[in-house]
Design a protein around this motif. Structure first.
Motif, PDB file in Angstrom:
ATOM      1  N   ILE A   1      -0.948  -9.121  -5.589  1.00  0.00           N
ATOM      2  CA  ILE A   1      -0.490 -10.473  -4.915  1.00  0.00           C
ATOM      3  C   ILE A   1       0.616 -11.125  -5.721  1.00  0.00           C
ATOM      4  CG2 ILE A   1      -1.255 -12.905  -4.108  1.00  0.00           C
ATOM      5  CD1 ILE A   1      -3.786 -11.524  -3.580  1.00  0.00           C
TER       6      ILE A   1
ATOM      7  N   ARG B   1     -10.585  -2.903  -1.460  1.00  0.00           N
ATOM      8  CA  ARG B   1      -9.597  -3.605  -2.389  1.00  0.00           C
ATOM      9  C   ARG B   1      -9.983  -4.748  -2.775  1.00  0.00           C
ATOM     10  NH1 ARG B   1      -3.416  -1.509  -1.791  1.00  0.00           N
ATOM     11  NH2 ARG B   1      -3.201  -3.374  -0.277  1.00  0.00           N
TER      12      ARG B   1
ATOM     13  N   GLN C   1      -2.500 -11.153   2.591  1.00  0.00           N
ATOM     14  CA  GLN C   1      -3.375 -11.045   1.211  1.00  0.00           C
ATOM     15  C   GLN C   1      -3.579 -12.265   0.415  1.00  0.00           C
ATOM     16  OE1 GLN C   1      -0.960  -7.737  -0.316  1.00  0.00           O
ATOM     17  NE2 GLN C   1      -2.206  -6.150   0.853  1.00  0.00           N
TER      18      GLN C   1
ATOM     19  N   CYS D   1       0.786  -1.265   0.079  1.00  0.00           N
ATOM     20  CA  CYS D   1      -0.067  -0.131  -0.005  1.00  0.00           C
ATOM     21  C   CYS D   1       0.926   1.271   0.010  1.00  0.00           C
ATOM     22  CB  CYS D   1      -0.954   0.117   1.153  1.00  0.00           C
ATOM     23  SG  CYS D   1      -2.724   0.626   0.812  1.00  0.00           S
TER      24      CYS D   1
ATOM     25  N   LYS E   1      -1.006 -16.814  -7.763  1.00  0.00           N
ATOM     26  CA  LYS E   1      -2.082 -16.453  -7.440  1.00  0.00           C
ATOM     27  C   LYS E   1      -3.047 -17.725  -7.601  1.00  0.00           C
ATOM     28  CE  LYS E   1      -4.157 -11.744  -8.386  1.00  0.00           C
ATOM     29  NZ  LYS E   1      -4.809 -10.896  -8.912  1.00  0.00           N
TER      30      LYS E   1
ATOM     31  N   ASP F   1      -7.607  -3.641   3.155  1.00  0.00           N
ATOM     32  CA  ASP F   1      -8.056  -4.550   2.075  1.00  0.00           C
ATOM     33  C   ASP F   1      -9.381  -4.637   1.993  1.00  0.00           C
ATOM     34  OD1 ASP F   1      -5.440  -5.136   1.221  1.00  0.00           O
ATOM     35  OD2 ASP F   1      -5.071  -6.940   1.844  1.00  0.00           O
TER      36      ASP F   1
ATOM     37  N   TYR G   1      -9.509 -12.865  -0.949  1.00  0.00           N
ATOM     38  CA  TYR G   1     -10.323 -13.115  -1.975  1.00  0.00           C
ATOM     39  C   TYR G   1     -10.996 -14.543  -1.912  1.00  0.00           C
ATOM     40  CZ  TYR G   1      -7.776  -9.479  -4.593  1.00  0.00           C
ATOM     41  OH  TYR G   1      -7.330  -8.244  -4.799  1.00  0.00           O
TER      42      TYR G   1
ATOM     43  N   HIS H   1      -7.082   0.882  -6.938  1.00  0.00           N
ATOM     44  CA  HIS H   1      -6.725  -0.217  -7.498  1.00  0.00           C
ATOM     45  C   HIS H   1      -6.410  -1.471  -6.579  1.00  0.00           C
ATOM     46  CE1 HIS H   1      -2.653  -2.164  -7.380  1.00  0.00           C
ATOM     47  NE2 HIS H   1      -2.507  -1.336  -6.404  1.00  0.00           N
ATOM     48  N   ILE H   2      -6.687  -2.738  -6.779  1.00  0.00           N
ATOM     49  CA  ILE H   2      -6.662  -3.749  -5.703  1.00  0.00           C
ATOM     50  C   ILE H   2      -4.942  -4.169  -5.538  1.00  0.00           C
ATOM     51  CG2 ILE H   2      -8.398  -4.493  -6.573  1.00  0.00           C
ATOM     52  CD1 ILE H   2      -7.205  -6.837  -8.100  1.00  0.00           C
ATOM     53  N   SER H   3      -4.947  -5.013  -4.354  1.00  0.00           N
ATOM     54  CA  SER H   3      -3.484  -5.071  -3.917  1.00  0.00           C
ATOM     55  C   SER H   3      -2.962  -6.071  -4.768  1.00  0.00           C
ATOM     56  CB  SER H   3      -3.673  -5.804  -2.558  1.00  0.00           C
ATOM     57  OG  SER H   3      -4.470  -6.869  -2.401  1.00  0.00           O
TER      58      SER H   3
END
Lengths: 213, 352
Positions: free
Chosen positions: A44, B113, B149, A21, B254, B110, B153, A40-42
């Motif tokens: 990974i 996000r 993280q 971030c 991912k 998060d 999701y 915007h998304i983190s």
């Protein structure tokens, strides 16, 4: 890094590291695509963007690798910074912890890659000056101590981003040219040495000469 | 499931990509709706009988668990039900223990996000709160993992499927503690091992793809014979422009960390999870190999890292992946040894 025979094309790998971030992805997106997305998304999974620039008549391709910031993903760091020519170490000027994290990365990179890698330390989110928690002097002093460049940027307001990447590229270019020059000097010295010892050990010097090419 | 062939979002509230092919999706959906109805009827007809025979159960699960049964079946087949029954603490009790400011702050960053373009997460105010509850409770009761993280999701998709906070917590705990151990700890040793296992498997299953990716990786050292027989021009192109490569981690982190959430279409992800909850983590490798196979030609066409990365990025838009029913058939059609035992042996080999 690779260059053509005439030394005019360079391919540099740059890795972005820093706490979650702080704006790593935003810096790359601003620089390569001139976009900013607050939502915007983190990150990974590390990602990658190319940027082609011309500098001092050299054609340079920057391969910019963006990485995940959360502490957990530190374990994946070596996979990405391996064989990098430069690193952008990003902190958030409003977050002291993120500056400490930059120091960790500097230590790790210097330990693993030595002085081969050019570093730039970047204080991002300069638009949030009123919430600043990292002193500019302190950051600059630290950067100088570890032989890194220092820049302040705002990916949001597009301030300092271009300049920062350009300065890093200049440094990588200078280093690459210096290295080439040194290598040529070494080759020159070796061939001189070959001449002086040619009577004693013809075979072994020939072999070592080949090895250095 | 609502018929959504003309909607801009899928049945789970996710925006469809810009160039989405509604026509072929419509064709798939009209067939898939029939399949879903038939599967639901089969489950209703057999009811308890399904659980009596492991082989029937496996077959039924591979063909997809009916949407309205997912919550209960996932709890049952994954062992989450058992875990919940045997836990000394209730979810409500554990949730009350949330106190660590740094964890709370990290998770709160998060929340917005997580699926920012999902209409349910945007419009439903309780969903982000439920997500916070699941993640923060989990982080406090598993101190070794805390918050990582990617879990956002997984928990997000669990919530969308089960619509229940507590169920999502127990399923998340089962995934992290039992199905994917060592993935989310600070050394990520489980993930690093599995990345090497995948590398090994791709080398065995798709040696050309493996060589291609590695040729890209270290061209100056690792130019394969196939490349050398290519024209001289091509070789110099490789040597001059590319001495960067794609570590498997770059294309597939991912796949493992999010178990395909945020990677594949939602319904496809749920179909994979159906099998994951019953058969365990080995399923991930089957899916991974099937995906590589499906995109083999595109991967081989990629001339540089950017193009290669793009192949991995757009996999979710592939019609063959959107057609989750056929995709899952292909996943389990893969021959060769991908049993629990052989994956275990590979994991031993690459243990960190």
């Amino acid at each position: 890094m690779a260059s053509t025979a005439n030394g005019e094309s360079f391919n540099f790998k740059v890795v972005l590291l820093g706490e979650g971030c702080v704006g790593k992805t935003s810096l790359v997106l601003r620089y390569v695509e001139d976009k900013f997305n607050a939502k915007h998304i983190s990150t990974i999974q590390a990602s990658f963007l190319n940027k082609k620039i011309n500098l001092d008549d050299n054609r340079i391709n920057l391969a910019i690798w963006d990485t995940a910031g959360q502490e957990k993903f530190h374990a994946l760091g070596p996979i990405y910074y391996r064989s990098s020519n430069g690193a952008v170490l990003v902190y958030d000027i409003t977050d002291e912890d993120s500056f400490q994290k930059v120091k960790c990365w500097v230590k790790e990179l210097r330990k693993m890659l030595g002085v081969e890698i050019s570093l730039v330390i970047v204080g991002n989110k300069s638009d949030l000056e009123k919430d600043r928690h990292v002193s500019l002097e302190e950051a600059k002093e630290y950067a100088e101590k570890v032989k890194a460049l220092h820049f302040q940027t705002s990916a949001k307001q597009n301030e300092g981003v271009e300049e920062m990447f350009l300065a890093l590229t200049q440094k990588m270019l200078d280093d690459a040219k210096k290295k080439t020059a040194q290598e040529q000097l070494l080759i020159g010295q070796n061939s001189q040495r070959t001449v002086t010892v040619v009577d004693d050990e013809v075979e072994s010097t020939t072999r070592s000469c080949c090895g250095s090419n | 499931m609502a018929k959504s062939s003309y909607s801009k979002v899928d049945e789970y509230g996710f925006e469809r990509p810009e160039n989405f092919n509604y026509e072929s999706y419509d064709a798939f959906m009209s067939e898939y709706m029939g399949i879903l109805t038939r599967r639901a009827q089969r489950w209703n007809a057999l009811e308890r009988g399904i659980f009596k025979s492991p082989s029937i159960l496996k077959r039924f699960i591979r063909k997809g668990i009916p949407i309205d049964r997912r919550r209960d079946v996932w709890m049952r087949i994954s062992g989450a039900d058992n875990m919940k029954q045997n836990s000394p603490y209730t979810y409500a009790y554990m949730k009350k223990q949330i106190h660590n400011k740094s964890i709370i702050e990290t998770i709160k960053i998060d929340l917005p996000r997580t699926f920012p373009d999902n209409i349910f997460f945007i419009s439903n105010e309780t969903l982000p709160d439920m997500l916070f509850g699941v993640l923060a409770t989990f982080a406090h009761q598993n101190k070794e993992v805390g918050y990582c993280q990617g879990l956002n999701y997984i928990a997000g998709l669990l919530l969308l499927a089960t619509k229940d906070e507590e169920t999502s917590f127990w399923l998340l705990k089962t995934i992290v503690d039992q199905i994917l151990p060592q993935y989310y700890i600070s050394t990520m040793t489980g993930l690093l091992t599995d990345l090497d296992v995948l590398d090994d498997l791709i080398y065995k299953y798709e040696p050309v793809v493996s060589r291609h990716i590695k040729a890209i990786e270290v061209p100056s050292l690792g130019v394969s014979k196939d490349l050398l027989t290519d024209t001289l021009e091509t070789i110099s192109y490789w040597l001059i422009l590319f001495d960067i490569g794609m570590p498997w981690a770059m294309g597939t982190t991912k796949w493992f960390i999010c178990i395909f959430a945020e990677v594949l279409p939602t319904e496809t992800v749920y179909r994979i999870w159906d099998c994951l909850f019953y058969e365990g983590s080995k399923v991930i490798f089957r899916v991974a190999i099937a995906l590589i196979r499906l995109h083999k030609q595109d991967i081989l066409k990629a001339r540089e890292l950017g193009e290669l990365m793009m192949c991995f990025k757009v996999m979710r838009n592939n019609e063959a992946v959107i057609d989750c029913h056929q995709f899952m058939k292909d996943v389990f059609k893969l021959s060769g040894n991908l049993s629990k035992n052989s994956i275990q042996k590979l994991r031993e080999k690459y243990k960190k």
